[in-house]
Each structure stands twice: as structure tokens, then as C-alpha cells.
Motif scaffolding. Sequence first.
Motif: not given
Length: 133
Positions: A118-133
Motif C-alpha cells: 500500500t505504501h510508496r516510501p519517500v526519499k529526501l536528498v540534499f542536492e548541494s551536500w557532499t561527503n565532506t559536509e
Amino acid sequence: FVSCHWAMSIQTEHASLGQIIVVSFYGHQDANVTLKRLEDLLVRLENTGFCFIIAGDFNFTSEQTSQWLPTNHPRIQLGKGGFLFTAKGVSAIDYFLFRGPVCATQTSIQTLDTGLATHRPVKLVFESWTNTE
């Protein structure tokens, strides 16, 4: 910060935003119980002074939340997300709540296709973040 059968949290440090609390929230089938839990959680989170993100299956729609927030917590932003599919139709009950400087960060919210009935989970992505932040 919170660890119980309806919510779990982590706290992390971001290089420029400082401390961020991220909460996974699961709403009760009774909207009044969910609103009480959410109200208590929001007050506790706001009192920390930190940025926060609540990712949730709130079990009531983002439209209901968007009507409740301005009166009760006007500084919190809502990020719409996924959908619940039932015999009665489709509703948006999976979404995000944000507060603090994290609100100004460019994000994308996606609905994921899965094998869940019944569900479609959601995903949040921070576009400008890098591995160093």
C-alpha cells in the motif's frame, strides 16, 4: 533524543548548519493520538534550538498537516512525499517536516516504487551536500 515504538532519532553535525536532529516518526491510526505525539515531539525539538527533520508515515495527510502547522508551529516547513493506496483512493501520508536553516537547503523529495502493498516510501536528498559536509 527519542527512542520508542513510534519514533526514533539520530543527531548529527553538519559543517555549516551545526547540529541536526533527524527523526523517523510513525503516526497512530487515531489522528488525535498522532497530533498529540507530534505536538509533544515538536515542542521538545524546538526547545533544543537545533535544526531538525521529521520523516514520517503520519497516517494523516500532508494537507491536514499543512492546515494545522501555521496555527501551532508556523516556523516548520512541510515537504510533501509519498502516497498510500487503499480501496478508498490515494492519500499523501508520508512526508517530511523541517525547521531551522536546513529549510533553506536545496532538496529533492522522491516517491519510491517498491513491493510494499500500500505504501510508496519517500526519499529526501540534499542536492548541494557532499561527503565532506
